[in-house]
Write a protein that holds these residues in place. Structure first.
Motif, short mmCIF file in Angstrom:
data_model
loop_
_atom_site.label_atom_id
_atom_site.label_comp_id
_atom_site.label_asym_id
_atom_site.label_seq_id
_atom_site.Cartn_x
_atom_site.Cartn_y
_atom_site.Cartn_z
N ILE A 278 -3.07 -3.07 -2.51
CA ILE A 278 -3.04 -4.33 -3.23
C ILE A 278 -3.04 -5.45 -2.19
N PHE B 165 0.36 -2.92 -12.54
CA PHE B 165 -1.02 -2.83 -12.05
C PHE B 165 -1.76 -1.64 -12.64
N VAL C 246 -7.43 -4.97 -5.63
CA VAL C 246 -6.63 -3.80 -5.99
C VAL C 246 -7.55 -2.59 -5.91
N TYR D 236 0.82 -1.20 0.00
CA TYR D 236 0.00 0.00 0.00
C TYR D 236 0.86 1.26 0.00
N VAL E 276 -3.40 -12.26 -6.80
CA VAL E 276 -3.95 -10.93 -6.49
C VAL E 276 -5.44 -11.09 -6.18
#
Length: 117
Positions: A81, A71, A92, A35, A89
């Motif tokens: 994220i 991203f 997001v 982050y 993942v």
């Protein structure tokens, strides 16, 4: 190519204290939160994250240069994220959730499986 929810997180390296580490040091052991927040309140919960098996990584610790480009995120803005312990993942966002919201996201992803979010 833009990394999407449900895909493998791109390889990255980061600083953990004075040690250099990478994605493979975390996989199979931790959920990963990467982050950047202008008003960073997540560091206050670092111990709680650790107890819950979550590795908190502030973006300034990332040493891989093109990580955010994969991203489609802008490093001058806030972002969040969430990556599960398998390197997938899960979430997001351009908004950093609160500690409780993050723990809820992790719990939901664990309960519902990959990409449930």
């Amino acid at each position: 190519m833009i990394t999407k929810v449900g895909s493998q997180v791109p390889y990255f390296e980061f600083l953990d204290g004075i040690e250099g580490k990478n994605l493979y040091d975390l996989k199979q052991r931790y959920h990963i939160v990467i982050y950047k927040a202008e008003n960073d309140t997540l560091e206050e919960y670092e111990n709680e994250f650790e107890k819950a098996g979550v590795k908190l990584i502030d973006y300034v610790q990332i040493t891989t240069k093109d990580f955010l480009e994969s991203f489609g995120l802008d490093e001058s803005k806030d972002f969040f994220i969430l990556v599960d312990q398998y390197g997938i993942v899960q979430y997001v966002s351009e908004k950093v959730p609160s500690f409780q919201e993050i723990m809820n996201l992790i719990s939901f992803a664990e309960d519902e499986g990959c990409c449930a979010l």
